[in-house]
Scaffold this active site. Structure first.
Site, mmCIF file in Angstrom:
data_model
loop_
_atom_site.group_PDB
_atom_site.id
_atom_site.type_symbol
_atom_site.label_atom_id
_atom_site.label_comp_id
_atom_site.label_asym_id
_atom_site.label_seq_id
_atom_site.Cartn_x
_atom_site.Cartn_y
_atom_site.Cartn_z
ATOM 1 N N ASP A 39 0.844 -1.199 0.000
ATOM 2 C CA ASP A 39 0.000 0.000 0.000
ATOM 3 C C ASP A 39 0.878 1.246 0.000
ATOM 4 O OD1 ASP A 39 -2.036 -1.713 0.159
ATOM 5 O OD2 ASP A 39 -2.709 -1.147 2.175
ATOM 6 N N GLU A 41 3.925 1.668 -1.241
ATOM 7 C CA GLU A 41 4.501 1.943 -2.567
ATOM 8 C C GLU A 41 3.428 2.486 -3.511
ATOM 9 O OE1 GLU A 41 7.926 -1.484 -2.981
ATOM 10 O OE2 GLU A 41 5.840 -2.081 -2.782
ATOM 11 N N PHE A 42 2.232 1.901 -3.408
ATOM 12 C CA PHE A 42 1.128 2.344 -4.260
ATOM 13 C C PHE A 42 0.828 3.823 -3.978
ATOM 14 C CE2 PHE A 42 -3.263 3.092 -5.347
ATOM 15 C CZ PHE A 42 -3.368 2.487 -6.594
ATOM 16 N N ASP A 43 0.728 4.164 -2.685
ATOM 17 C CA ASP A 43 0.399 5.547 -2.318
ATOM 18 C C ASP A 43 1.458 6.522 -2.816
ATOM 19 O OD1 ASP A 43 -1.887 4.729 -1.176
ATOM 20 O OD2 ASP A 43 -1.149 4.758 0.889
ATOM 21 N N SER A 88 -35.717 -5.339 -16.305
ATOM 22 C CA SER A 88 -35.507 -6.148 -15.098
ATOM 23 C C SER A 88 -35.763 -7.612 -15.463
ATOM 24 C CB SER A 88 -36.395 -5.661 -13.965
ATOM 25 O OG SER A 88 -37.704 -6.042 -14.217
ATOM 26 N N GLU A 117 -26.242 -18.315 -13.457
ATOM 27 C CA GLU A 117 -25.344 -17.373 -12.780
ATOM 28 C C GLU A 117 -25.897 -17.033 -11.410
ATOM 29 O OE1 GLU A 117 -25.328 -13.841 -15.170
ATOM 30 O OE2 GLU A 117 -24.895 -14.974 -16.989
ATOM 31 N N LYS A 119 -27.313 -14.513 -8.677
ATOM 32 C CA LYS A 119 -28.018 -13.232 -8.732
ATOM 33 C C LYS A 119 -27.468 -12.372 -7.602
ATOM 34 C CE LYS A 119 -32.607 -11.263 -9.194
ATOM 35 N NZ LYS A 119 -32.402 -10.144 -8.328
ATOM 36 N N ASP A 121 -26.950 -9.358 -5.084
ATOM 37 C CA ASP A 121 -27.941 -8.512 -4.428
ATOM 38 C C ASP A 121 -27.357 -7.127 -4.174
ATOM 39 O OD1 ASP A 121 -30.332 -7.903 -3.371
ATOM 40 O OD2 ASP A 121 -30.080 -9.010 -1.505
ATOM 41 N N GLU A 177 -23.729 -5.447 -11.449
ATOM 42 C CA GLU A 177 -24.271 -5.097 -10.149
ATOM 43 C C GLU A 177 -23.177 -4.463 -9.309
ATOM 44 O OE1 GLU A 177 -27.348 -5.956 -10.285
ATOM 45 O OE2 GLU A 177 -28.149 -6.023 -8.244
ATOM 46 N N TYR A 229 -22.382 -8.754 -15.813
ATOM 47 C CA TYR A 229 -23.054 -9.975 -16.266
ATOM 48 C C TYR A 229 -23.842 -9.823 -17.563
ATOM 49 C CZ TYR A 229 -26.435 -7.565 -13.251
ATOM 50 O OH TYR A 229 -27.211 -6.624 -12.652
ATOM 51 N N LYS A 292 -30.171 -17.838 -18.072
ATOM 52 C CA LYS A 292 -30.265 -17.101 -19.334
ATOM 53 C C LYS A 292 -30.069 -18.048 -20.507
ATOM 54 C CE LYS A 292 -28.131 -13.084 -17.196
ATOM 55 N NZ LYS A 292 -26.912 -12.306 -17.009
ATOM 56 N N LYS A 316 -35.590 -17.039 -7.266
ATOM 57 C CA LYS A 316 -35.247 -16.375 -5.997
ATOM 58 C C LYS A 316 -35.125 -17.400 -4.876
ATOM 59 C CE LYS A 316 -35.517 -12.237 -5.459
ATOM 60 N NZ LYS A 316 -36.218 -11.038 -5.779
ATOM 61 N N CYS A 410 -36.389 4.677 31.596
ATOM 62 C CA CYS A 410 -35.060 4.199 31.215
ATOM 63 C C CYS A 410 -34.640 3.035 32.121
ATOM 64 C CB CYS A 410 -34.052 5.345 31.323
ATOM 65 S SG CYS A 410 -32.370 4.815 30.978
ATOM 66 N N CYS A 413 -31.396 4.472 34.257
ATOM 67 C CA CYS A 413 -31.431 5.561 35.249
ATOM 68 C C CYS A 413 -32.845 5.869 35.739
ATOM 69 C CB CYS A 413 -30.790 6.822 34.677
ATOM 70 S SG CYS A 413 -31.800 7.630 33.423
ATOM 71 N N CYS A 428 -33.908 8.296 26.253
ATOM 72 C CA CYS A 428 -33.781 8.693 27.654
ATOM 73 C C CYS A 428 -33.213 10.107 27.630
ATOM 74 C CB CYS A 428 -32.821 7.756 28.384
ATOM 75 S SG CYS A 428 -32.320 8.450 29.970
ATOM 76 N N CYS A 434 -27.201 9.656 32.982
ATOM 77 C CA CYS A 434 -27.482 8.247 32.665
ATOM 78 C C CYS A 434 -26.163 7.558 32.269
ATOM 79 C CB CYS A 434 -28.504 8.205 31.535
ATOM 80 S SG CYS A 434 -28.957 6.549 31.045
HETATM 81 S S1 IVH Z 1 -29.225 -9.993 -16.129
HETATM 82 C C1 IVH Z 1 -31.618 -8.073 -19.439
HETATM 83 N N1 IVH Z 1 -27.747 -11.232 -14.372
HETATM 84 O O1 IVH Z 1 -31.289 -8.518 -10.839
HETATM 85 C C2 IVH Z 1 -31.021 -8.831 -18.324
HETATM 86 N N2 IVH Z 1 -29.191 -9.517 -13.586
HETATM 87 O O2 IVH Z 1 -34.166 -8.557 -10.453
HETATM 88 C C3 IVH Z 1 -30.396 -7.967 -17.340
HETATM 89 N N3 IVH Z 1 -29.010 -9.062 -11.186
HETATM 90 O O3 IVH Z 1 -31.955 -5.625 -12.710
HETATM 91 C C4 IVH Z 1 -30.160 -8.542 -16.031
HETATM 92 N N4 IVH Z 1 -27.457 -10.571 -10.752
HETATM 93 O O4 IVH Z 1 -29.800 -5.687 -11.256
HETATM 94 C C5 IVH Z 1 -28.677 -10.274 -14.557
HETATM 95 N N5 IVH Z 1 -26.336 -12.387 -12.944
HETATM 96 C C6 IVH Z 1 -27.247 -11.449 -13.137
HETATM 97 C C7 IVH Z 1 -27.743 -10.643 -12.069
HETATM 98 C C8 IVH Z 1 -28.727 -9.686 -12.343
HETATM 99 C C9 IVH Z 1 -28.208 -9.595 -10.235
HETATM 100 C C10 IVH Z 1 -29.988 -7.986 -10.902
HETATM 101 C C11 IVH Z 1 -30.063 -6.893 -11.930
HETATM 102 C C12 IVH Z 1 -31.493 -6.891 -12.415
HETATM 103 C C13 IVH Z 1 -32.181 -7.504 -11.240
HETATM 104 C C14 IVH Z 1 -33.533 -8.072 -11.596
#
Ligand code: IVH
Length: 697
Positions: A39, A41-43, A88, A117, A119, A121, A177, A229, A292, A316, A410, A413, A428, A434
């Site tokens: 770190d 050296e990087f800095d 989405s 893949e 998902k 969060d 994401e 992704y 997909k 999900k 409380c 106290c 409180c 307290c």
């Molecule tokens: S593909 C057109 N792949 O989930 C397809 N989405 O609930 C675009 N997300 O809006 C999305 N992991 O923000 C894709 N491996 C993944 C993902 C992913 C998380 C999110 C993404 C999307 C939301 C939908």
């Protein structure tokens, strides 16, 4: 070439060299998890580049690694249209629904390959690259338009600003994401709690909130990460999703290691079942699996609905939960007096750990869920630090159960609790007497990010308090060796350590002193903004709530908390004692370029031709002015760039505030006499391009 020109071209060459080196180090650190330099050296290299950019601002690359540090100046987000809509995903929650989706796909296209893949969060982001350079980062927004958060995204180490390898299209968008790994999330919440702020509910909210922070410097510190992704472009090198993502990995993007091509429903189900368990050992939150169709040609055949593609679906995961009995409820009192109920449970196994306690946020939550002592309750771990109660199993409620009666006094106290308007928690009000509040404030004051008084830990503070030597933060500066020596369990060395720490804390800069005072909602960053804006504690104490709200990042809630703090004469008395002890209550002035804007309050608004909005704000400060966030009668002038909002302009015109354009503003500061001595003959610069050690890189 003359000497000066030679130095100039050497410097520019060195800048380009440093940009490449630092980006390589970033990639090794953030994407490959394999740092190759320390770190330190990087800095040192980063600082060298920063110095050169300060010297040659016109040659600084907008995608320079220095941009990853962020800026403490605020920026508004411009709304921009997505070239390809950001859709989405359709959700499924059961194996049956998933089976139906697979059947539908195989009816329409034959010989299908699926890609499974994780998902992630977090919050979706779309990155645009032109000729291998990051052009823009935009949030999903409503799917058609999103917010331009490029400056914030540049601070995320795993997002490449310049691509590596070859074969990427001249123009493309890559989506993914932005998420907050658990480690960053836990750290953030510890900091928020130390500052008396409510913790973030989960890493997803924390990531989304961080991305919309006004200050990219705050974003830089929060430890976000980004995984990609999905690629969108008119010209892509390969015909399948997985091949393009694998290619994207070679261009420098962080692409998940956990993707699998599956051909059958069984293979997909196996992948889901595996990750439903394994995800618990990942260092970040996931909430399902995305499936997909691999071939782009088949994706096109399947098409999209108005909201989501037909060629992808999200499965999900069920949130993990356990059923157990609520035995009792404790009430914790924080340093601000906030009361937090904590549930004691019959121990139960949940997501690999035994859970005995769960958080209940406040009285409202108890009432809404109708939680009663003796109830069987569901507890969930949603990425939060401690699990929470999400539901009561009413079918198992004991016949004699009674509604929960929230405490009125409380537990520490005995003072009657109060509930402030707009606050979900009870408080409180007995802040002066307290015990947990007093000790909590002192612990906060001596903390590492505040006065950093080593040796004075929670236990010693309690010991000193019990012996009547420490009733408030000012008493720290009256501690003497004799007193400390008289204490049981405290050796001579520890006593000397404490006194050294107390002495050293007198050199702590003002912004940290301000944070240490423990004013409600004034966290580390807010304290920095307020200190920069008002420069002295006296100015803060004298400011009206309205004036306080003019400072960047200070909302009405914070302004009121500050006003209330200084209205309390006990706080004022403590501050007087701290002043006499020699603590710093003024900001150390930076060298200014001129005093052209001395005493002037300026609003920078819109987009500028020659420089970024952040650069404009930096110029205001360099020339002695103050940046204000909003137009008000206190503003001396506005510098309006392109597309300054019509509402702002109208307000300025109504209040009669002068509006300058970029050129007029530059003329104002460029003509001003400098505060520095300017040598008549520029001295030849001594900086030379240093060879880089081959072993390091
Ligand atoms: S593909 C057109 N792949 O989930 C397809 N989405 O609930 C675009 N997300 O809006 C999305 N992991 O923000 C894709 N491996 C993944 C993902 C992913 C998380 C999110 C993404 C999307 C939301 C939908």
């Amino acid at each position: 070439m003359r000497v000066r020109e030679m130095t100039h071209s050497n410097d520019i060459a060195r800048m380009r060299e440093l940009e490449v080196l630092l980006e390589r180090c970033n990639y090794q650190y953030y994407v490959e998890n394999n740092p190759t330099i320390s770190d330190f050296e990087f800095d040192a290299l980063l600082r060298e580049l920063q110095d050169l950019e300060a010297k040659y601002p016109e040659n600084a690359d907008p995608n320079s690694p220095t941009r990853r540090v962020g800026s403490d100046l605020t920026s508004e987000f411009e709304s921009v249209e997505h070239r390809y809509a950001m859709q989405s995903l359709a959700n499924t929650y059961s194996s049956e629904e998933l089976g139906e989706w697979i059947e539908r796909i195989t009816r329409e296209v034959s010989d299908v390959e699926f890609v499974c893949e994780l998902k992630f969060d977090g919050t979706a982001i779309s990155l645009t690259y032109e000729n291998g350079a990051l052009q823009r980062a935009v949030t999903r927004g409503d799917g058609k338009r999103g917010d331009d958060v490029t400056n914030n995204v540049r601070t995320i180490g795993s997002v490449p600003m310049k691509l590596r390898g070859e074969g990427y299209p001249a123009h493309f968008e890559i989506r993914g994401e932005i998420f907050m790994p658990y480690a960053s999330f836990d750290r953030l919440n510890r900091e928020r709690e130390a500052a008396g702020e409510a913790p973030m509910a989960n890493p997803r909210n924390a990531a989304a909130g961080t991305l919309k922070q006004q200050s990219s410097q705050v974003v830089a510190r929060r430890g976000l990460d980004c995984t990609l992704y999905h690629i969108a472009s008119d010209t892509l090198p390969f015909a399948t999703h997985i091949e393009n993502l694998e290619a994207a990995r070679t261009w420098g993007f962080k692409v998940s290691e956990h993707m699998k091509v599956c051909r059958t429903r069984e293979e997909i189900e196996t992948f889901i079942a595996y990750w439903d368990t394994e995800r618990k050992s990942l260092p970040y939150a996931t909430d399902g699996i995305v499936i997909k169709v691999n071939s782009y040609a088949q994706q096109r055949t399947l098409g999209s609905t108005a909201k989501a593609p037909r060629w992808a679906v999200a499965y999900k995961f069920q949130a993990e939960r356990a059923l157990t009995r609520l035995v009792s409820v404790d009430f914790q009192v924080g340093r601000t007096g906030a009361i937090t109920p904590v549930a004691n449970l019959e121990p139960v196994q949940l997501a690999g750990t035994i859970v005995k306690r769960a958080s209940i946020h406040n009285a409202d939550q108890i009432a809404t869920l109708d939680i009663r002592l003796g109830d069987m309750v569901y507890v969930e771990k949603g990425g939060e630090i401690i699990p929470k109660i999400t539901e009561v199993e009413l079918s198992e409620r004991p016949a004699d159960s009674k509604p929960f009666e929230y405490i009125t006094h409380c537990p520490e106290c005995g003072s009657e609790l109060v509930r402030y308007e707009g606050e979900a928690k009870h408080f409180c009000p007995n802040s002066a007497e307290c015990k947990p509040q007093i000790l909590g404030r002192i612990v906060h004051f001596v903390g590492r990010k505040a006065m950093d008084i080593e040796g004075l830990g929670g236990e010693t503070i309690e010991l000193l308090w019990e012996n009547g030597m420490l009733k408030n933060i000012a008493d720290i500066y009256d501690l003497n060796p004799q007193q400390l020596a008289s204490l049981p369990r405290l050796g001579e060395k520890s006593a000397a350590n404490i006194l050294d720490g107390v002495r050293a804390s007198k050199g702590v800069p003002f912004e940290r002193v301000l944070f240490a005072l423990g004013i409600r909602f004034v966290g580390e960053t807010t304290a920095k903004y307020i200190a920069t804006h008002f420069r002295t504690l006296d100015a803060i104490a004298e400011a009206t709530t309205e004036q306080l709200s003019e400072a960047e990042e200070v909302g009405a809630k914070i302004a009121v908390a500050i006003t209330e703090y200084f209205a309390d004469e006990r706080n004022r008395a403590i501050i007087e004692r701290l002043k006499s002890a020699g603590l710093k209550f003024e900001i150390e002035e930076k060298q200014r370029s001129s005093n052209a804007l001395e005493g002037k309050s300026v609003v920078i608004s819109g987009k500028f031709v020659g420089r970024s909005r952040d650069d404009m704000k930096a110029l205001v400060e360099e020339h002695g002015g103050r940046n204000l966030a909003a137009v008000s009668a206190n503003v001396d002038f506005i510098v309006a760039g392109e597309n300054m909002g019509p509402a702002k302009r109208q307000k300025a015109e109504k209040l009669g505030v002068t509006i300058l354009n970029e050129e007029e503003f530059m003329a104002l500061i460029e003509g001003a006499p400098t505060t520095e001595h300017t040598p008549t003959e520029p001295e030849p610069t001594k900086v030379e391009a240093k060879p880089i050690q081959g072993t390091l890189f």
